[in-house]
Motif scaffolding. Structure first.
Motif, PDB file in Angstrom:
ATOM      1  N   THR A   1       0.835  -1.205   0.000  1.00  0.00           N
ATOM      2  CA  THR A   1       0.000   0.000   0.000  1.00  0.00           C
ATOM      3  C   THR A   1       0.866   1.250   0.000  1.00  0.00           C
ATOM      4  N   THR A   2       1.933   1.252   0.791  1.00  0.00           N
ATOM      5  CA  THR A   2       2.844   2.394   0.829  1.00  0.00           C
ATOM      6  C   THR A   2       3.480   2.634  -0.536  1.00  0.00           C
ATOM      7  N   LEU A   3       3.960   1.567  -1.169  1.00  0.00           N
ATOM      8  CA  LEU A   3       4.587   1.707  -2.482  1.00  0.00           C
ATOM      9  C   LEU A   3       3.596   2.229  -3.513  1.00  0.00           C
ATOM     10  N   ARG A   4       2.378   1.758  -3.461  1.00  0.00           N
ATOM     11  CA  ARG A   4       1.366   2.202  -4.424  1.00  0.00           C
ATOM     12  C   ARG A   4       0.989   3.656  -4.206  1.00  0.00           C
ATOM     13  N   CYS A   5       1.007   4.109  -2.976  1.00  0.00           N
ATOM     14  CA  CYS A   5       0.742   5.534  -2.719  1.00  0.00           C
ATOM     15  C   CYS A   5       1.867   6.397  -3.293  1.00  0.00           C
ATOM     16  N   ILE A   6       3.115   5.957  -3.140  1.00  0.00           N
ATOM     17  CA  ILE A   6       4.236   6.699  -3.700  1.00  0.00           C
ATOM     18  C   ILE A   6       4.129   6.748  -5.217  1.00  0.00           C
ATOM     19  N   ALA A   7       3.711   5.623  -5.818  1.00  0.00           N
ATOM     20  CA  ALA A   7       3.634   5.527  -7.274  1.00  0.00           C
ATOM     21  C   ALA A   7       2.383   6.178  -7.852  1.00  0.00           C
ATOM     22  N   THR A   8       1.592   6.844  -7.039  1.00  0.00           N
ATOM     23  CA  THR A   8       0.369   7.577  -7.410  1.00  0.00           C
ATOM     24  C   THR A   8      -0.777   6.649  -7.800  1.00  0.00           C
ATOM     25  N   LEU A   9      -0.668   5.358  -7.515  1.00  0.00           N
ATOM     26  CA  LEU A   9      -1.752   4.437  -7.833  1.00  0.00           C
ATOM     27  C   LEU A   9      -2.854   4.467  -6.777  1.00  0.00           C
ATOM     28  N   LEU A  10      -2.510   4.927  -5.579  1.00  0.00           N
ATOM     29  CA  LEU A  10      -3.483   5.081  -4.504  1.00  0.00           C
ATOM     30  C   LEU A  10      -3.349   6.491  -3.915  1.00  0.00           C
ATOM     31  N   LYS A  11      -4.458   7.031  -3.450  1.00  0.00           N
ATOM     32  CA  LYS A  11      -4.443   8.327  -2.791  1.00  0.00           C
ATOM     33  C   LYS A  11      -4.448   8.129  -1.278  1.00  0.00           C
ATOM     34  N   PRO A  12      -3.557   8.805  -0.570  1.00  0.00           N
ATOM     35  CA  PRO A  12      -3.551   8.706   0.896  1.00  0.00           C
ATOM     36  C   PRO A  12      -4.866   9.190   1.494  1.00  0.00           C
ATOM     37  N   THR A  13      -5.267   8.571   2.573  1.00  0.00           N
ATOM     38  CA  THR A  13      -6.422   9.066   3.315  1.00  0.00           C
ATOM     39  C   THR A  13      -6.032  10.320   4.090  1.00  0.00           C
ATOM     40  N   GLU A  14      -4.832  10.293   4.648  1.00  0.00           N
ATOM     41  CA  GLU A  14      -4.275  11.438   5.354  1.00  0.00           C
ATOM     42  C   GLU A  14      -2.775  11.504   5.055  1.00  0.00           C
ATOM     43  N   GLY A  15      -2.188  12.662   5.358  1.00  0.00           N
ATOM     44  CA  GLY A  15      -0.767  12.841   5.120  1.00  0.00           C
ATOM     45  C   GLY A  15      -0.498  13.159   3.657  1.00  0.00           C
ATOM     46  N   HIS A  16       0.773  13.321   3.319  1.00  0.00           N
ATOM     47  CA  HIS A  16       1.105  13.585   1.926  1.00  0.00           C
ATOM     48  C   HIS A  16       2.491  13.064   1.586  1.00  0.00           C
ATOM     49  N   ILE A  17       2.717  12.884   0.290  1.00  0.00           N
ATOM     50  CA  ILE A  17       3.972  12.346  -0.225  1.00  0.00           C
ATOM     51  C   ILE A  17       4.470  13.274  -1.321  1.00  0.00           C
ATOM     52  N   THR A  18       5.764  13.571  -1.301  1.00  0.00           N
ATOM     53  CA  THR A  18       6.361  14.324  -2.395  1.00  0.00           C
ATOM     54  C   THR A  18       7.512  13.511  -2.986  1.00  0.00           C
ATOM     55  N   VAL A  19       7.635  13.591  -4.293  1.00  0.00           N
ATOM     56  CA  VAL A  19       8.719  12.931  -5.023  1.00  0.00           C
ATOM     57  C   VAL A  19       9.402  14.001  -5.868  1.00  0.00           C
ATOM     58  N   GLY A  20      10.653  14.284  -5.561  1.00  0.00           N
ATOM     59  CA  GLY A  20      11.355  15.351  -6.267  1.00  0.00           C
ATOM     60  C   GLY A  20      10.677  16.700  -6.103  1.00  0.00           C
ATOM     61  N   GLY A  21      10.033  16.890  -4.971  1.00  0.00           N
ATOM     62  CA  GLY A  21       9.348  18.152  -4.703  1.00  0.00           C
ATOM     63  C   GLY A  21       7.922  18.218  -5.219  1.00  0.00           C
ATOM     64  N   TYR A  22       7.468  17.177  -5.928  1.00  0.00           N
ATOM     65  CA  TYR A  22       6.116  17.158  -6.485  1.00  0.00           C
ATOM     66  C   TYR A  22       5.185  16.312  -5.621  1.00  0.00           C
ATOM     67  N   ASP A  23       4.013  16.853  -5.347  1.00  0.00           N
ATOM     68  CA  ASP A  23       3.011  16.148  -4.559  1.00  0.00           C
ATOM     69  C   ASP A  23       2.384  15.033  -5.389  1.00  0.00           C
ATOM     70  N   THR A  24       2.228  13.856  -4.781  1.00  0.00           N
ATOM     71  CA  THR A  24       1.734  12.703  -5.537  1.00  0.00           C
ATOM     72  C   THR A  24       0.266  12.833  -5.933  1.00  0.00           C
ATOM     73  N   ILE A  25      -0.466  13.739  -5.326  1.00  0.00           N
ATOM     74  CA  ILE A  25      -1.869  13.955  -5.709  1.00  0.00           C
ATOM     75  C   ILE A  25      -1.985  15.153  -6.646  1.00  0.00           C
ATOM     76  N   LYS A  26      -1.431  16.279  -6.258  1.00  0.00           N
ATOM     77  CA  LYS A  26      -1.558  17.492  -7.065  1.00  0.00           C
ATOM     78  C   LYS A  26      -0.726  17.438  -8.345  1.00  0.00           C
ATOM     79  N   ASP A  27       0.424  16.779  -8.277  1.00  0.00           N
ATOM     80  CA  ASP A  27       1.344  16.746  -9.424  1.00  0.00           C
ATOM     81  C   ASP A  27       1.655  15.303  -9.811  1.00  0.00           C
ATOM     82  N   SER A  28       0.634  14.466  -9.878  1.00  0.00           N
ATOM     83  CA  SER A  28       0.853  13.035 -10.095  1.00  0.00           C
ATOM     84  C   SER A  28       1.568  12.742 -11.411  1.00  0.00           C
TER      85      SER A  28
END
Length: 284
Positions: free
Chosen positions: A76-103
């Protein structure tokens, strides 16, 4: 079908910058179970907390391993990082990009492989690597070069024109790895990368991941193989019931748990923070 990602550099090759990192802050993922799932899990609670307030930070040039029992929340954690799942709470950034806003921008930087993603059975590895190379925006010469590099390294030439449906489990895994890496991503996320592979092929995969680390890439894996984590990972995060209970280098984890090896350390943490699974403590 494999999920596909555009490369950062459409002409191929790495464009890694120091600022490319993975930052996970207070990640929580909650699933709503249907009646069948509740019955299967023998629970009356319709909400399943898969990941619970998880924070991690990964930097270029390291291999980070997620370790935990079945249902711990690794996939589940890996899929959230890969933008395949949306977090219920919290947020993830990859290279400064948000996985939801900048998927879309996140997906340009990563290659993701999990056992749940299957290659189309009617196509050959040669066809699929060209197909996905074109989807990534690579030119024909770059695709040809990457195909030659990856097929040679993983020993795919002998079966490159066979249908995926005709391949053994190990052959399929090697082909899937090659296809997922065709665009030379700066961030590699593999869920159980050596699953189903014989010892020689598995060694080839882990050696390749080391080469990617030495090239300055971020490598994030989940694994259930203790010896693999000990030899391969620069840092290890152990998660139980969706929560991170320990993190550090192998030496740091052994010192904290007063254990002789990672398996002993894991069981020490598990008896402290969780309960052995009905499956006999099997790992995933």
């Amino acid at each position: 079908m494999l999920y596909w990602y555009h490369p950062i550099n459409p002409t191929g090759g790495s464009c890694l910058h120091e600022e490319i990192m993975i930052e996970i802050q207070n990640l929580t993922k909650i699933y709503k179970l249907n009646k069948k799932q509740m019955a299967e899990q023998k629970t009356k609670n319709a909400l399943k907390v898969a990941v619970d307030d998880l924070s991690l930070s990964l930097k270029p040039g390291e291999i980070y391993g997620l370790l935990g029992p079945n249902g711990a929340g690794k996939t589940t954690t890996l899929r959230c990082i890969a933008t395949l799942l949306k977090p219920t709470e919290g947020h993830i950034t990859v290279g400064g990009y948000d996985t939801i806003k900048d998927s879309a921008k996140v997906r340009r930087q990563i290659g993701f492989l999990t056992n749940d993603i299957k290659l189309d059975p009617q196509f050959s590895p040669a066809y699929l690597i060209r197909f996905f190379g074109q989807l990534h925006g690579l030119d024909d010469e770059t695709i040809r070069r990457r195909q030659e590099e990856l097929f040679t390294y993983f020993g795919i030439h002998d079966f490159e024109n066979k249908k995926v449906d005709e391949l053994s489990t190990g052959m399929k895994q090697k082909a899937a790895i090659a296809v997922s890496l065709v665009h030379d991503p700066d961030i590699i996320i593999f869920d159980e990368p050596t699953s189903g592979l014989d010892i020689i092929t598995a060694r080839g995969v882990t050696d390749y991941l080391k080469e990617m680390k030495n090239a300055g890439k971020i490598v994030l894996i989940s694994t259930h193989i203790m010896s693999e984590a000990e030899k391969l990972c620069d840092r290890i995060g152990i998660i139980i019931n969706g929560r991170k209970v320990c993190e550090g280098t192998l030496a740091q984890i052994l010192a904290e748990t007063h254990a002789q090896d990672l398996e002993d350390a894991f069981f020490h943490l598990y008896t402290t923070h969780g309960h052995l699974e009905e499956e006999g403590g099997a790992f995933r």
